[in-house]
Scaffold this motif. Structure first.
Motif, PDB file in Angstrom:
ATOM      1  N   LYS A   1      -4.369   1.775 -16.015  1.00 52.98           N
ATOM      2  CA  LYS A   1      -3.891   0.546 -15.321  1.00 52.98           C
ATOM      3  C   LYS A   1      -4.651   1.094 -13.879  1.00 52.98           C
ATOM      4  CE  LYS A   1       0.571   0.112 -16.712  1.00 52.98           C
ATOM      5  NZ  LYS A   1       1.888  -0.302 -16.429  1.00 52.98           N
ATOM      6  N   SER A   2      -5.222  -0.044 -12.763  1.00 46.99           N
ATOM      7  CA  SER A   2      -5.748  -0.114 -11.884  1.00 46.99           C
ATOM      8  C   SER A   2      -4.474  -0.224 -10.549  1.00 46.99           C
ATOM      9  CB  SER A   2      -6.881  -0.891 -11.037  1.00 46.99           C
ATOM     10  OG  SER A   2      -6.593  -2.344 -11.928  1.00 46.99           O
ATOM     11  N   ILE A   3      -5.048   1.224  -9.417  1.00 43.54           N
ATOM     12  CA  ILE A   3      -4.156   1.685  -9.178  1.00 43.54           C
ATOM     13  C   ILE A   3      -4.488   1.119  -7.650  1.00 43.54           C
ATOM     14  CG2 ILE A   3      -2.491   3.830  -7.860  1.00 43.54           C
ATOM     15  CD1 ILE A   3      -2.883   4.352 -10.967  1.00 43.54           C
ATOM     16  N   THR A   4      -3.876   0.667  -6.482  1.00 38.21           N
ATOM     17  CA  THR A   4      -4.079   1.091  -5.537  1.00 38.21           C
ATOM     18  C   THR A   4      -2.589   1.304  -4.430  1.00 38.21           C
ATOM     19  OG1 THR A   4      -6.079  -1.746  -5.425  1.00 38.21           O
ATOM     20  CG2 THR A   4      -4.551  -0.864  -3.185  1.00 38.21           C
ATOM     21  N   LEU A   5      -2.923   2.302  -3.812  1.00 35.95           N
ATOM     22  CA  LEU A   5      -1.681   2.771  -2.988  1.00 35.95           C
ATOM     23  C   LEU A   5      -2.452   1.975  -1.406  1.00 35.95           C
ATOM     24  CD1 LEU A   5      -2.287   6.725  -4.069  1.00 35.95           C
ATOM     25  CD2 LEU A   5      -1.154   4.599  -4.829  1.00 35.95           C
ATOM     26  N   ILE A   6      -0.909   2.129  -0.467  1.00 31.28           N
ATOM     27  CA  ILE A   6      -1.774   1.016   0.864  1.00 31.28           C
ATOM     28  C   ILE A   6       0.007   2.366   1.267  1.00 31.28           C
ATOM     29  CG2 ILE A   6      -0.891  -0.865   2.104  1.00 31.28           C
ATOM     30  CD1 ILE A   6      -0.656  -2.578  -0.329  1.00 31.28           C
TER      31      ILE A   6
ATOM     32  N   VAL B   1      -8.058   5.669  -7.550  1.00 30.08           N
ATOM     33  CA  VAL B   1      -7.386   4.565  -7.294  1.00 30.08           C
ATOM     34  C   VAL B   1      -7.886   4.595  -5.880  1.00 30.08           C
ATOM     35  CG1 VAL B   1      -4.851   6.163  -7.430  1.00 30.08           C
ATOM     36  CG2 VAL B   1      -6.339   6.780  -5.098  1.00 30.08           C
ATOM     37  N   ASN B   2      -7.526   2.707  -5.772  1.00 30.14           N
ATOM     38  CA  ASN B   2      -7.783   2.336  -4.562  1.00 30.14           C
ATOM     39  C   ASN B   2      -7.176   2.763  -3.369  1.00 30.14           C
ATOM     40  OD1 ASN B   2     -10.498   0.797  -5.489  1.00 30.14           O
ATOM     41  ND2 ASN B   2      -8.953  -0.093  -5.567  1.00 30.14           N
TER      42      ASN B   2
ATOM     43  N   THR C   1      -4.705  -5.663  -8.301  1.00 31.16           N
ATOM     44  CA  THR C   1      -4.824  -4.495  -8.635  1.00 31.16           C
ATOM     45  C   THR C   1      -3.445  -4.676  -9.824  1.00 31.16           C
ATOM     46  OG1 THR C   1      -4.020  -2.808  -7.515  1.00 31.16           O
ATOM     47  CG2 THR C   1      -6.878  -2.988  -8.514  1.00 31.16           C
ATOM     48  N   ASP C   2      -2.865  -4.146 -11.329  1.00 37.57           N
ATOM     49  CA  ASP C   2      -2.440  -3.738 -11.708  1.00 37.57           C
ATOM     50  C   ASP C   2      -0.968  -3.109 -10.632  1.00 37.57           C
ATOM     51  OD1 ASP C   2      -4.051  -4.753 -14.072  1.00 37.57           O
ATOM     52  OD2 ASP C   2      -4.777  -2.379 -14.569  1.00 37.57           O
ATOM     53  N   ILE C   3      -1.446  -1.839 -10.373  1.00 41.92           N
ATOM     54  CA  ILE C   3       0.104  -1.303  -9.593  1.00 41.92           C
ATOM     55  C   ILE C   3      -1.014  -1.154  -8.125  1.00 41.92           C
ATOM     56  CG2 ILE C   3       0.932   1.010  -9.074  1.00 41.92           C
ATOM     57  CD1 ILE C   3       1.986  -0.374 -11.878  1.00 41.92           C
ATOM     58  N   ILE C   4       0.351  -2.007  -7.328  1.00 42.42           N
ATOM     59  CA  ILE C   4       0.434  -1.746  -5.640  1.00 42.42           C
ATOM     60  C   ILE C   4       1.498  -1.091  -5.537  1.00 42.42           C
ATOM     61  CG2 ILE C   4      -0.059  -3.054  -4.103  1.00 42.42           C
ATOM     62  CD1 ILE C   4      -0.797  -5.866  -5.393  1.00 42.42           C
ATOM     63  N   HIS C   5       0.896   0.068  -4.981  1.00 40.71           N
ATOM     64  CA  HIS C   5       2.174   1.346  -3.919  1.00 40.71           C
ATOM     65  C   HIS C   5       2.104   0.906  -2.560  1.00 40.71           C
ATOM     66  CE1 HIS C   5       4.090   5.321  -4.898  1.00 40.71           C
ATOM     67  NE2 HIS C   5       4.564   4.305  -4.331  1.00 40.71           N
ATOM     68  N   THR C   6       3.423   0.591  -1.852  1.00 40.44           N
ATOM     69  CA  THR C   6       3.746   0.912  -0.975  1.00 40.44           C
ATOM     70  C   THR C   6       4.486   2.107  -0.779  1.00 40.44           C
ATOM     71  OG1 THR C   6       3.820  -1.916  -0.271  1.00 40.44           O
ATOM     72  CG2 THR C   6       4.336  -0.444   1.228  1.00 40.44           C
ATOM     73  N   LEU C   7       3.489   3.324   0.026  1.00 41.13           N
ATOM     74  CA  LEU C   7       4.104   4.329   0.675  1.00 41.13           C
ATOM     75  C   LEU C   7       5.595   4.199   1.064  1.00 41.13           C
ATOM     76  CD1 LEU C   7       0.639   5.697  -0.382  1.00 41.13           C
ATOM     77  CD2 LEU C   7       2.552   5.513  -2.467  1.00 41.13           C
ATOM     78  N   THR C   8       5.477   3.561   2.291  1.00 43.88           N
ATOM     79  CA  THR C   8       6.959   3.455   3.217  1.00 43.88           C
ATOM     80  C   THR C   8       7.500   1.659   3.298  1.00 43.88           C
ATOM     81  OG1 THR C   8       7.432   3.415   5.309  1.00 43.88           O
ATOM     82  CG2 THR C   8       5.217   2.893   5.026  1.00 43.88           C
TER      83      THR C   8
ATOM     84  N   ALA D   1       3.556  -5.559  -3.820  1.00 43.87           N
ATOM     85  CA  ALA D   1       3.640  -4.334  -4.380  1.00 43.87           C
ATOM     86  C   ALA D   1       4.353  -3.969  -4.977  1.00 43.87           C
ATOM     87  CB  ALA D   1       4.198  -3.569  -3.188  1.00 43.87           C
ATOM     88  N   ASN D   2       4.688  -3.502  -6.553  1.00 46.72           N
ATOM     89  CA  ASN D   2       5.331  -3.724  -7.299  1.00 46.72           C
ATOM     90  C   ASN D   2       6.283  -2.422  -7.381  1.00 46.72           C
ATOM     91  OD1 ASN D   2       3.168  -2.463  -8.417  1.00 46.72           O
ATOM     92  ND2 ASN D   2       2.467  -4.390  -9.464  1.00 46.72           N
TER      93      ASN D   2
END
Length: 319
Positions: A3-8, A32-33, A66-73, A81-82
């Motif tokens: 999966k493509s992943i973006t961390l915010i 990761v992006n 991207t497939d995964i959008i992960h907000t870190l806070t 974000a998912n």
């Protein structure tokens, strides 16, 4: 197919536990992006303003697919974000203020709709979610990791020119980590007390400028910061509660005994790793634990590594 992943996340050069968490995932998770949260803050009367609103207004400009959008806070949640990380649920006087309710509302709505996974750093935060929202559906415990190799790589030195040294480390926060309580107890004692960290240090320094046994060091570099932790005679901490508690585990890794205030949340989080004080026995326990050491290194390496954090986070993405 991966999966493509973006961390915010936060500015990875900033201070604090969330910034460190963002940095550790950014540099240790493969392929990761990373997008830095946009936030414009104004400090007025020692409080930060406008950060939440500026983040909301900027969100349409991220353009992330991207497939995964992960907000870190969660307090700076990106609406697409998912996955998000909820670091804690501590509020003033144990109540959710209007500001916090507003900040968490977008995240909570998407989670309640079953379209968001929430990562929490420990069972304590999971219990907080259950207390406030009466369910733990799509809540996943993933311990934060500590970069022990990085700590080992630093050329630490003894920074003290005084004897009987106590370190109070971390962010200066008058509501949550009330350093004033500790300093009022320790003024004019035989101990030299070093407050090492970031935040409203200038206010604290001005308040206690007439006490010769108090020292303040704002925004130290990593070598200086970990040197103070390692070569102190005792590390002391006061908090209404933590989401994880990086400094506690790092001090333990460096062989220090930890004294922290006694409350149910701290006991659930830190267990037998640390020693607990209350209002009546603080100075007595400082005397007792002074210069004593611990050896939890192997246990910490096993349970709180960067690799474990990355692997468990990737598992959540794939559930």
């Amino acid at each position: 197919m991966s999966k493509s992943i973006t961390l915010i996340g936060y500015n990875i050069k900033s201070s604090g536990g969330v910034a460190r968490y963002s940095r550790d995932l950014r540099y240790n998770m493969p392929n990761v992006n990373y997008r830095e949260l946009f936030k414009k803050e104004i400090i007025y009367n020692n409080k930060k303003h406008f950060g939440f609103i500026s983040n909301i207004l900027y969100q349409p400009f991220y353009h992330i697919n991207t497939d995964i959008i992960h907000t870190l806070t969660t307090t700076q949640f990106y609406y697409k974000a998912n996955v998000t990380t909820l670091h804690d649920l501590y509020y003033k006087k144990d109540l959710q203020t209007v500001a916090v309710k507003t900040a968490l509302a977008p995240m909570l709505f998407k989670w309640k709709m079953g379209k968001l996974k929430i990562i929490v750093p420990d069972e304590l935060v999971k219990e907080q979610v259950k207390k406030y929202y009466h369910t733990t559906n799509n809540i996943y415990v993933v311990h934060h990791g500590i970069d022990y190799k990085y700590i080992d790589s630093l050329k630490l030195y003894n920074p003290f020119t005084t004897k009987n040294n106590i370190v109070i480390a971390g962010g200066v926060d008058f509501m949550r980590r009330n350093q004033i309580y500790l300093l009022d107890k320790l003024r004019n004692t035989e101990y030299n007390v070093y407050v090492i960290g970031y935040g409203f240090m200038d206010i604290l320094q001005e308040k206690y400028k007439n006490y010769p046994n108090f020292y303040f060091y704002k925004n130290p570099g990593d070598i200086d910061f970990y040197s103070y932790l390692k070569y102190s005679d005792l590390n002391l901490y006061n908090t209404i509660g933590e989401g994880f508690g990086y400094i506690i585990y790092e001090s333990l890794y460096l062989g220090k005994k930890i004294l922290i205030n006694d409350n149910p949340d701290n006991k659930l989080l830190f267990g037998d790793y640390v020693n607990y004080y209350n209002d009546g026995n603080l100075l007595e326990l400082v005397d007792y634990y002074f210069k004593k050491t611990d050896n939890y290194k192997n246990d910490l390496l096993k349970n709180y590594s960067i690799k474990n954090m990355v692997d468990k986070t990737l598992e959540v993405y794939n559930i």
